[in-house]
Design a protein around this motif. Sequence first.
Motif, mmCIF file in Angstrom:
data_model
loop_
_atom_site.group_PDB
_atom_site.id
_atom_site.type_symbol
_atom_site.label_atom_id
_atom_site.label_comp_id
_atom_site.label_asym_id
_atom_site.label_seq_id
_atom_site.Cartn_x
_atom_site.Cartn_y
_atom_site.Cartn_z
ATOM 1 N N ARG A 1 -22.529 4.498 6.682
ATOM 2 C CA ARG A 1 -21.597 3.831 7.586
ATOM 3 C C ARG A 1 -20.415 3.190 6.873
ATOM 4 N NH1 ARG A 1 -20.631 -1.052 9.858
ATOM 5 N NH2 ARG A 1 -22.244 -2.104 8.648
ATOM 6 N N LEU A 2 -20.631 2.646 5.685
ATOM 7 C CA LEU A 2 -19.582 1.905 4.989
ATOM 8 C C LEU A 2 -18.806 2.751 3.986
ATOM 9 C CD1 LEU A 2 -21.448 -1.477 4.376
ATOM 10 C CD2 LEU A 2 -19.900 -0.876 6.238
ATOM 11 N N THR A 3 -19.046 4.059 4.003
ATOM 12 C CA THR A 3 -18.377 4.912 3.023
ATOM 13 C C THR A 3 -17.643 6.102 3.630
ATOM 14 O OG1 THR A 3 -20.408 6.215 2.683
ATOM 15 C CG2 THR A 3 -20.042 4.330 1.205
ATOM 16 N N THR A 4 -18.016 6.542 4.817
ATOM 17 C CA THR A 4 -17.491 7.811 5.341
ATOM 18 C C THR A 4 -16.266 7.674 6.230
ATOM 19 O OG1 THR A 4 -19.063 7.725 7.183
ATOM 20 C CG2 THR A 4 -19.733 8.948 5.216
ATOM 21 N N THR A 5 -15.917 6.446 6.652
ATOM 22 C CA THR A 5 -14.720 6.238 7.459
ATOM 23 C C THR A 5 -13.844 5.168 6.824
ATOM 24 O OG1 THR A 5 -15.714 4.495 8.837
ATOM 25 C CG2 THR A 5 -16.009 6.795 9.571
ATOM 26 N N ALA A 6 -12.583 5.170 7.199
ATOM 27 C CA ALA A 6 -11.654 4.190 6.628
ATOM 28 C C ALA A 6 -11.982 2.778 7.072
ATOM 29 C CB ALA A 6 -10.218 4.555 7.016
ATOM 30 N N ASP A 7 -12.336 2.587 8.361
ATOM 31 C CA ASP A 7 -12.665 1.238 8.800
ATOM 32 C C ASP A 7 -13.993 0.770 8.213
ATOM 33 O OD1 ASP A 7 -13.325 3.348 10.828
ATOM 34 O OD2 ASP A 7 -14.423 1.739 11.784
ATOM 35 N N GLY A 8 -14.933 1.714 7.963
ATOM 36 C CA GLY A 8 -16.167 1.353 7.274
ATOM 37 C C GLY A 8 -15.909 0.928 5.843
ATOM 38 N N ARG A 9 -15.043 1.662 5.170
ATOM 39 C CA ARG A 9 -14.697 1.290 3.791
ATOM 40 C C ARG A 9 -13.986 -0.052 3.757
ATOM 41 N NH1 ARG A 9 -10.121 2.774 -0.012
ATOM 42 N NH2 ARG A 9 -10.923 2.083 -2.019
ATOM 43 N N LEU A 10 -13.152 -0.322 4.757
ATOM 44 C CA LEU A 10 -12.469 -1.625 4.824
ATOM 45 C C LEU A 10 -13.492 -2.750 4.956
ATOM 46 C CD1 LEU A 10 -9.797 -3.224 5.068
ATOM 47 C CD2 LEU A 10 -9.913 -2.824 7.544
ATOM 48 N N GLU A 11 -14.515 -2.554 5.783
ATOM 49 C CA GLU A 11 -15.564 -3.562 5.921
ATOM 50 C C GLU A 11 -16.270 -3.797 4.586
ATOM 51 O OE1 GLU A 11 -19.906 -4.202 8.074
ATOM 52 O OE2 GLU A 11 -18.546 -2.675 8.884
ATOM 53 N N MET A 12 -16.562 -2.717 3.869
ATOM 54 C CA MET A 12 -17.247 -2.850 2.574
ATOM 55 C C MET A 12 -16.373 -3.591 1.558
ATOM 56 S SD MET A 12 -19.616 -2.447 0.329
ATOM 57 C CE MET A 12 -20.854 -1.175 0.599
ATOM 58 N N VAL A 13 -15.124 -3.166 1.412
ATOM 59 C CA VAL A 13 -14.241 -3.772 0.415
ATOM 60 C C VAL A 13 -14.040 -5.256 0.695
ATOM 61 C CG1 VAL A 13 -11.879 -3.785 -0.484
ATOM 62 C CG2 VAL A 13 -13.081 -1.614 -0.168
ATOM 63 N N ARG A 14 -13.828 -5.596 1.953
ATOM 64 C CA ARG A 14 -13.594 -6.998 2.291
ATOM 65 C C ARG A 14 -14.865 -7.848 2.150
ATOM 66 N NH1 ARG A 14 -10.206 -10.549 2.524
ATOM 67 N NH2 ARG A 14 -10.771 -11.288 4.609
ATOM 68 N N THR A 15 -16.013 -7.282 2.504
ATOM 69 C CA THR A 15 -17.263 -8.021 2.309
ATOM 70 C C THR A 15 -17.482 -8.297 0.836
ATOM 71 O OG1 THR A 15 -18.218 -7.013 4.299
ATOM 72 C CG2 THR A 15 -19.745 -8.012 2.734
ATOM 73 N N GLN A 16 -17.226 -7.302 -0.010
ATOM 74 C CA GLN A 16 -17.342 -7.504 -1.457
ATOM 75 C C GLN A 16 -16.395 -8.601 -1.933
ATOM 76 O OE1 GLN A 16 -16.592 -3.373 -2.559
ATOM 77 N NE2 GLN A 16 -18.633 -3.250 -3.461
ATOM 78 N N GLU A 17 -15.163 -8.556 -1.482
ATOM 79 C CA GLU A 17 -14.191 -9.567 -1.890
ATOM 80 C C GLU A 17 -14.655 -10.967 -1.520
ATOM 81 O OE1 GLU A 17 -9.837 -7.310 -1.629
ATOM 82 O OE2 GLU A 17 -10.398 -8.816 -0.127
ATOM 83 N N LEU A 18 -15.063 -11.136 -0.280
ATOM 84 C CA LEU A 18 -15.446 -12.462 0.194
ATOM 85 C C LEU A 18 -16.697 -12.970 -0.499
ATOM 86 C CD1 LEU A 18 -14.684 -11.884 3.970
ATOM 87 C CD2 LEU A 18 -13.455 -13.449 2.450
ATOM 88 N N LEU A 19 -17.689 -12.093 -0.692
ATOM 89 C CA LEU A 19 -18.906 -12.526 -1.363
ATOM 90 C C LEU A 19 -18.639 -12.859 -2.827
ATOM 91 C CD1 LEU A 19 -21.665 -10.162 0.087
ATOM 92 C CD2 LEU A 19 -21.213 -12.551 0.664
ATOM 93 N N ARG A 20 -17.915 -12.000 -3.521
ATOM 94 C CA ARG A 20 -17.645 -12.259 -4.950
ATOM 95 C C ARG A 20 -16.873 -13.555 -5.149
ATOM 96 N NH1 ARG A 20 -16.512 -5.910 -6.147
ATOM 97 N NH2 ARG A 20 -18.497 -5.432 -7.192
ATOM 98 N N ARG A 21 -16.102 -13.940 -4.164
ATOM 99 C CA ARG A 21 -15.340 -15.185 -4.243
ATOM 100 C C ARG A 21 -16.263 -16.411 -4.227
ATOM 101 N NH1 ARG A 21 -11.181 -15.826 0.520
ATOM 102 N NH2 ARG A 21 -10.648 -13.740 -0.261
ATOM 103 N N HIS A 22 -17.422 -16.298 -3.570
ATOM 104 C CA HIS A 22 -18.285 -17.453 -3.346
ATOM 105 C C HIS A 22 -19.624 -17.395 -4.082
ATOM 106 C CE1 HIS A 22 -15.536 -17.692 0.149
ATOM 107 N NE2 HIS A 22 -15.716 -18.990 0.020
ATOM 108 N N LEU A 23 -20.047 -16.220 -4.527
ATOM 109 C CA LEU A 23 -21.354 -16.106 -5.166
ATOM 110 C C LEU A 23 -21.408 -16.868 -6.482
ATOM 111 C CD1 LEU A 23 -22.136 -12.299 -4.660
ATOM 112 C CD2 LEU A 23 -23.353 -14.221 -3.599
ATOM 113 N N PRO A 24 -22.588 -17.411 -6.820
ATOM 114 C CA PRO A 24 -22.750 -18.001 -8.145
ATOM 115 C C PRO A 24 -22.727 -16.902 -9.213
ATOM 116 C CG PRO A 24 -24.859 -17.895 -7.009
ATOM 117 C CD PRO A 24 -23.822 -17.485 -6.007
ATOM 118 N N THR A 25 -22.650 -17.321 -10.450
ATOM 119 C CA THR A 25 -22.581 -16.367 -11.560
ATOM 120 C C THR A 25 -23.895 -15.606 -11.709
ATOM 121 O OG1 THR A 25 -21.067 -17.869 -12.681
ATOM 122 C CG2 THR A 25 -22.123 -16.185 -14.032
#
Length: 271
Positions: A23-47
């Motif tokens: 779901r998060l790799t085969t469409t452009a809107d799915g990829r957008l969800e993946m990229v943005r989720t990664q961005e937001l999580l990496r911003r807040h996750l501990p080391t």
Amino acid sequence: MTLPELAPEIMRFYTETIDEADRLTTTADGRLEMVRTQELLRRHLPTPPASILDVGGGPGAHARWLVEDGYSVHLVDPIPQHVAQAKATGATVEIGDARSLTAADASFDVVLLLGPLYHLIARTDRDQALAEAYRVLKPGGLLAAAGINRYSSLFEHAAFGHLYKEPMQKSIGHILASQIHDGKKAFTAAYFHSGEQLRDEVATAGFVDAEVFGIEGPAWSMLAAAERNTGGDFRDSPLFESALTAARMAEPYPELLAASSHLLSIGHRPA
């Protein structure tokens, strides 16, 4: 092994209708969800190597990159097929229910609820899932909880080009009014949050400094419309980059939360 109690339409959807692994790799809107989720999580996750409990983690789309980033990840999901697929990510896995976790009290640095809250229709069930996340988090630990935006179905079906049809208007109108999809057609049973509601549920569960972010931003349906109506692939295109930029630029403006497909609430268990 006793399987978690799960609405049958949800089990059917994820075992017979959709391959969640794609779901998060085969469409452009799915990829957008993946990229943005990664961005937001990496911003807040501990080391790394902090410990992460990925509740409702499906076949491991997020567990995979979190393991690659150096985190210790344990994935819990109620769908046996998902758990079998997730073994390939490098995470430890188990069949389980967000409302009744097997993890010990205060045993994880991070809990992800990136799916359960929008498949738990009743507020009491969502509250129980959040209470369990609170219980297993260490003091000061991070919660990241996702919801489907209340207006997502309106944007999606306009993008697909069939919202003008009367039966579709009736169906989407019911979702807008009730915030619930019953799972009888197409998508499975789901609850649709507003940003304010998601923030309130997280805060009411005891998490502090709760924030809500729009994941895909206001241009995701443009990507969906482009792909669904042309048959093209827009995953690596100026249109994708523009939609991604729009999502980033929209973050400071709460009124634009309602334009995203998914919402992400970040909060902490008090130290």
